[in-house]
Design an enzyme around this catalytic site. Structure first.
Site, PDB file in Angstrom:
ATOM      1  N   LYS A 181       0.256   7.631   2.381  1.00  0.00           N
ATOM      2  CA  LYS A 181       1.656   7.944   2.052  1.00  0.00           C
ATOM      3  C   LYS A 181       1.765   9.281   1.300  1.00  0.00           C
ATOM      4  O   LYS A 181       0.765   9.796   0.797  1.00  0.00           O
ATOM      5  CB  LYS A 181       2.258   6.803   1.230  1.00  0.00           C
ATOM      6  CG  LYS A 181       2.187   5.431   1.926  1.00  0.00           C
ATOM      7  CD  LYS A 181       2.820   5.420   3.316  1.00  0.00           C
ATOM      8  CE  LYS A 181       3.163   4.045   3.848  1.00  0.00           C
ATOM      9  NZ  LYS A 181       2.031   3.275   4.411  1.00  0.00           N
TER      10      LYS A 181
HETATM   11  C1  PLP Z   1       2.209   1.578   4.553  1.00  0.00           C
HETATM   12  C2  PLP Z   1       3.211   0.558   4.887  1.00  0.00           C
HETATM   13  C3  PLP Z   1       3.159  -0.738   4.356  1.00  0.00           C
HETATM   14  C4  PLP Z   1       1.993  -1.250   3.562  1.00  0.00           C
HETATM   15  O1  PLP Z   1       1.766  -0.561   2.390  1.00  0.00           O
HETATM   16  P1  PLP Z   1       0.509  -0.983   1.471  1.00  0.00           P
HETATM   17  O2  PLP Z   1       0.807  -0.255   0.182  1.00  0.00           O
HETATM   18  O3  PLP Z   1      -0.711  -0.470   2.155  1.00  0.00           O
HETATM   19  O4  PLP Z   1       0.523  -2.446   1.308  1.00  0.00           O
HETATM   20  C5  PLP Z   1       4.194  -1.609   4.645  1.00  0.00           C
HETATM   21  N1  PLP Z   1       5.221  -1.238   5.422  1.00  0.00           N
HETATM   22  C6  PLP Z   1       5.304  -0.021   5.963  1.00  0.00           C
HETATM   23  C7  PLP Z   1       6.473   0.342   6.809  1.00  0.00           C
HETATM   24  C8  PLP Z   1       4.292   0.928   5.730  1.00  0.00           C
HETATM   25  O5  PLP Z   1       4.381   2.148   6.278  1.00  0.00           O
END
Ligand code: PLP
Length: 370
Positions: A181
């Site tokens: 992210k």
């Molecule tokens: C990255 C992501 C998640 C999961 O995030 P984590 O922090 O790895 O649990 C959930 N939903 C979406 C849409 C994502 O892009």
């Protein structure tokens, strides 16, 4: 090989982590955690944010907060990450996957409206690529049918919709600080609680079902087990890394946006592909740059042969083994499968060099004989 992603690193993270060690407070809800939640509350303009070990954990908390029971129906796009669905499947819900709008790959409000039944409990939307869903339409459907709205804003920190920060419109929202992210601490997340009456319970769920948070604030003289819960805390070492990144959020987003625009300007002349669409109501954080092409497989191979990692994205959840077990598609899959098959995501990370972006653009043009 040009990486698809590199975890964001500013260069001041070590110092912050050393400070956390010197503080001799390494568990959750310490001084760095507090700085991060204050930042989120100020920046987003929301009442309450809490740090979690992941966006997945924050989503699980929302499933508990809305009291998801076996048989409840939760409406969400099929085109999303597994955690969006898992959080509710864990509580015995039936998932109702609905179609997306092809321009944004975001949930279709019309499809949501058709999927509502008397068992529907909540709508979980996903702001794909950090670009906002049609929240006015979603909130209207929710109000009319008395449903909870959860924003999976994992990709959407700092993006806006009609001038409001994404993550502040639904009753709850969840962010991710996973290394893929824009802003990261490796693994981490946040839950934003816009539904005031749920704040106290969220703090209890986060602390294994105890009222330790109230104890820490001096509101009760000892803490005890009050409710179900789990360990939904982010440790201070991760929060220290995260704090540096939040402090540099502007710089990170500007750098990503510069790359995003370079891709957009460099590729817009190719008539046989489509580029991301940003609706007028939205500003975005350049989480992702993708193109859609009928020749995905060949293009990805061509880029790989030229030293570039470009990747596809979600396999629609309704077609997966678990998706079939825990839910089904409501309505007709007009766009989800067909459009997701065309997506190729291009390398985009903080600090990617201009010459590398130029190289990707030139290799894509070459593939399309331009
Ligand atoms: C990255 C992501 C998640 C999961 O995030 P984590 O922090 O790895 O649990 C959930 N939903 C979406 C849409 C994502 O892009």
């Amino acid at each position: 090989m040009l990486n698809f992603n590199k975890p964001c690193y500013i260069g001041k993270e070590e110092t912050a982590i050393q400070e956390a060690i010197a503080n001799q407070k390494l568990s959750g809800n310490g001084p760095f955690g507090l700085r991060c939640t204050n930042w989120l509350e100020d920046y987003l303009g929301c009442e309450k944010a809490i740090l979690t070990p992941s966006c997945t954990g924050a989503l699980e908390m929302t499933a508990l907060l809305i009291e998801t029971n076996p048989g409840d129906e939760i409406i969400m796009p099929s085109y999303t990450f597994v955690s969006t669905a898992n959080a509710f499947a864990l509580r015995g819900a039936n998932i109702r996957f609905v179609d997306v709008e092809p321009e944004t790959m975001n949930i279709s409000p019309a499809a949501v409206e058709r999927a509502v039944t008397d068992k529907t409990k909540a709508i979980t939307v996903v702001h794909y690529a950090g670009i906002g869903c049609d929240m006015d339409a979603i909130m209207e459907i929710a109000d009319k049918n008395n449903l909870w709205v959860i924003e999976d804003a994992a990709q959407a920190l700092t993006s806006t919709y009609n001038g409001k920060q994404l993550g502040t419109i639904g009753h709850f929202s969840t962010f991710s600080f996973h290394e893929t992210k824009n802003i990261t601490c490796g693994e981490g997340g946040a839950l934003v609680i816009n539904h005031t009456a749920s704040v106290e319970r969220a703090e209890i769920l986060q602390e294994k079902g105890t009222n330790r948070k109230q104890f820490a604030k001096g509101m009760v003289d000892k803490y005890s087990w009050r409710d179900v819960g789990s360990s939904y805390l982010l440790n201070e070492l991760s929060a220290a890394y995260l704090w540096v990144q939040l402090e540099h959020a502007g710089q990170i987003m500007d750098d990503r946006l510069k790359t995003w625009r370079k891709y957009y300007d460099g590729l817009k002349s190719i008539e046989t592909i489509s580029l991301p669409h940003v609706p007028d109501e939205c500003t975005h954080n350049a989480h992702m740059f993708y193109i859609k092409t009928e020749h995905r497989h060949e293009l990805m191979n061509h880029l790989k042969d030229n030293g570039i990692m470009a990747v596809s994205h979600y396999v629609p959840l309704h077609s997966s083994h678990a998706g079939k077990q825990f839910g089904k598609f409501a309505g007709e899959d007009i766009f989800t499968t067909a459009e997701s098959d065309k997506i190729v995501r291009l390398p985009l990370y903080y600090g990617i060099e201009e010459k590398d972006v130029d190289h990707v653009i030139s290799r894509i043009k070459h593939f399309f004989k331009l």
